[in-house]
Design a protein around this motif. Structure first.
Motif, PDB file in Angstrom:
ATOM      1  N   HIS A  47       0.901  -1.355   0.245  1.00 32.29           N
ATOM      2  CA  HIS A  47      -0.013   0.098   0.034  1.00 32.29           C
ATOM      3  C   HIS A  47       0.880   1.203   0.103  1.00 32.29           C
ATOM      4  O   HIS A  47       2.109   1.134   0.107  1.00 32.29           O
ATOM      5  N   HIS A  82       1.677   3.765   1.812  1.00 31.35           N
ATOM      6  CA  HIS A  82       2.340   4.218   3.093  1.00 31.35           C
ATOM      7  C   HIS A  82       3.920   4.375   2.917  1.00 31.35           C
ATOM      8  O   HIS A  82       4.375   3.517   2.363  1.00 31.35           O
ATOM      9  N   GLU A  90       6.391   4.081   5.087  1.00 32.72           N
ATOM     10  CA  GLU A  90       7.345   3.148   5.387  1.00 32.72           C
ATOM     11  C   GLU A  90       7.080   1.794   4.524  1.00 32.72           C
ATOM     12  O   GLU A  90       8.027   0.756   4.814  1.00 32.72           O
ATOM     13  N   HIS A  91       6.154   1.633   3.682  1.00 31.46           N
ATOM     14  CA  HIS A  91       6.234   0.637   2.764  1.00 31.46           C
ATOM     15  C   HIS A  91       6.693   0.693   1.479  1.00 31.46           C
ATOM     16  O   HIS A  91       7.427  -0.117   1.034  1.00 31.46           O
ATOM     17  N   HIS A 138      -7.474  -0.752   5.076  1.00 31.42           N
ATOM     18  CA  HIS A 138      -6.245   0.143   5.942  1.00 31.42           C
ATOM     19  C   HIS A 138      -6.200   1.433   5.179  1.00 31.42           C
ATOM     20  O   HIS A 138      -5.936   2.628   5.679  1.00 31.42           O
ATOM     21  N   ASP A 184      -0.229  -4.024   5.837  1.00 35.35           N
ATOM     22  CA  ASP A 184      -0.759  -3.472   7.085  1.00 35.35           C
ATOM     23  C   ASP A 184      -2.090  -4.037   7.241  1.00 35.35           C
ATOM     24  O   ASP A 184      -2.756  -3.453   8.174  1.00 35.35           O
TER      25      ASP A 184
HETATM   26 ZN   LIG Z   1      -0.025   1.303   6.498  1.00 34.78          ZN
END
Ligand SMILES: [Zn+2]
Length: 300
Positions: free
Chosen positions: A82, A84, A86-87, A167, A186
Motif C-alpha cells: 500500500h 504508506h 514506510e512501505h 487500512h 498492514d
Molecule cells: Zn500502512
C-alpha cells in the motif's frame, strides 16, 4: 501522533537478518522497529519479486542490493502492499532496476496523498525526517485493474490481490497459492494494535467495516504462513486475532455512540479495556484512532 512516534528510532532496514521462510522466499524482518516493515523477496526461475521497500532512498538501496544478491542476474519486479511511506517510499532505488507493478487505485492514492504523507512523516522526529531526505515518489511501470493479477516468476505463480478500501483505499496482498504464503501488508500485524490512519480532514479513508470483510476473505485463503506488515511471521491466527479485535472495537464503539456518548468519552472508556485485553500488543495509540474512525462513520 504519540510521543513514542515523535521520538521514533532510526527506521533502518537491516538486511543481515534476512530469513528464508520457504524455498526461495525470504523475509527481511522488521526487528519490531517502528516504521520499518517486513519485506519480501520471492524468487522464481526467471524473475524475482520484491514486496515493499521500506522508507527513503537509503533503505530502498539496501533492499535493492539484497534482492540483487538473491536474484543473481535475474530481472527484478517490485510491488508495494500500500502507498504508506514506510512501505513504499524507497521505490526510487528500483527505478530502471525493476519492473514496478501496483493496482491502479494504489497508484492514484499515491498521487493524491503521497506528498502530504511525506510532510506528515517529517514531523515524526529527526530520524524519520533524515530517512525521508531526498525522497522521490515514483510511478509504477505497470498497473492492473480489478481484484487480482498473476505474476509468473518462472516455475512459481504469485497473485497480487486487492479488495479496495480497508487500512487504505487500495491495500494489496501478495499470495503464493502453492505454498499458501500470504504477505498481508498492514491489513494484519503481529502483536501491534491495528493501524488506523484516521487523520481527518487530510485522510479519513480507512474503513474498519470493509477491513473486517477483507480479513474474512484472507481467512478464506487458509494461508499456512502469514507475513504481517509489522511483527513476527505467523499463521492464520494473526488474521483471526485482528478480525476479532476490529469486530469488538466496532461493536463497542457503535453501542456507546448509539447511547449518545461523546467520542472523547468513548475513547476514555474503551482504551483501557482494549489495553487490558491485549497487554502485550504495542502501539496502543491506534486504539483511539480506530474508535474515532468507527464513531465518525456511525454519524454519517
Ligand atoms: Zn500502512
Amino acid at each position: 501522533m504519540s510521543e513514542d512516534a515523535a521520538a521514533a528510532p532510526e527506521p533502518t532496514v537491516v538486511a543481515d537478518g534476512i530469513t528464508e521462510i520457504a524455498r526461495a522466499v525470504w523475509v527481511i524482518p522488521d526487528r519490531r522497529v517502528p516504521l520499518v516493515p517486513n519485506i519480501g523477496v520471492i524468487a522464481g526461475n526467471d524473475t524475482v519479486l520484491v514486496v515493499d521497500t521500506a522508507m527513503g532512498p537509503a533503505n530502498g538501496r539496501r533492499v535493492l542490493n539484497t534482492a540483487k544478491e538473491k536474484a543473481q542476474g535475474r530481472p527484478l519486479q517490485l510491488t508495494i502492499t500500500h502507498f504508506h511511506p514506510e512501505h513504499g517510499f524507497g521505490a526510487q532505488a528500483f527505478r530502471n532496476e525493476a519492473t514496478i507493478v501496483y493496482n491502479r487505485a494504489q497508484r492514484d492514492e499515491l498521487h493524491d496523498k503521497g506528498a502530504g504523507y511525506v510532510e506528515l512523516f517529517r514531523t515524526f522526529g529527526p530520524a524519520v525526517a533524515a530517512a525521508l531526505e531526498g525522497v522521490e515518489l515514483v510511478d509504477p511501470d505497470e498497473v492492473y485493474d480489478g481484484e487480482t493479477t498473476e505474476l509468473d516468476l518462472g516455475g512459481r505463480t504469485v497473485q497480487l490481490r486487492t479488495w479496495g478500501v480497508a487500512h487504505t483505499r487500495s491495500d494489496q496482498v501478495v499470495y503464493l497459492p502453492e505454498e499458501r504464503i500470504l504477505f498481508a501488508g498492514d491489513l494484519v500485524e503481529e502483536r501491534i494494535f491495528p493501524i488506523y490512519p484516521y487523520f481527518p480532514p487530510d485522510d479519513a479513508d480507512v474503513d474498519g467495516h470493509r477491513w473486517i470483510d477483507v480479513l474474512r476473505r484472507l481467512e478464506e485463503l487458509e494461508p499456512a504462513v502469514v507475513v504481517p506488515g509489522h511483527g513476527a511471521v505467523g499463521d492464520v491466527r494473526l488474521i483471526v486475532a485482528a478480525r476479532e479485535f476490529h469486530e469488538l472495537l466496532r461493536d463497542e464503539t457503535l453501542r456507546l455512540a448509539a447511547e449518545g456518548v461523546d467520542v472523547e468519552q468513548v475513547v476514555a472508556r474503551l482504551e483501557p479495556e482494549f489495553l487490558a485485553r491485549h497487554p502485550d500488543w504495542e502501539q496502543p495509540e491506534w486504539i483511539g484512532f480506530g474508535i474515532r474512525s468507527f464513531y465518525a462513520r456511525s454519524q454519517d
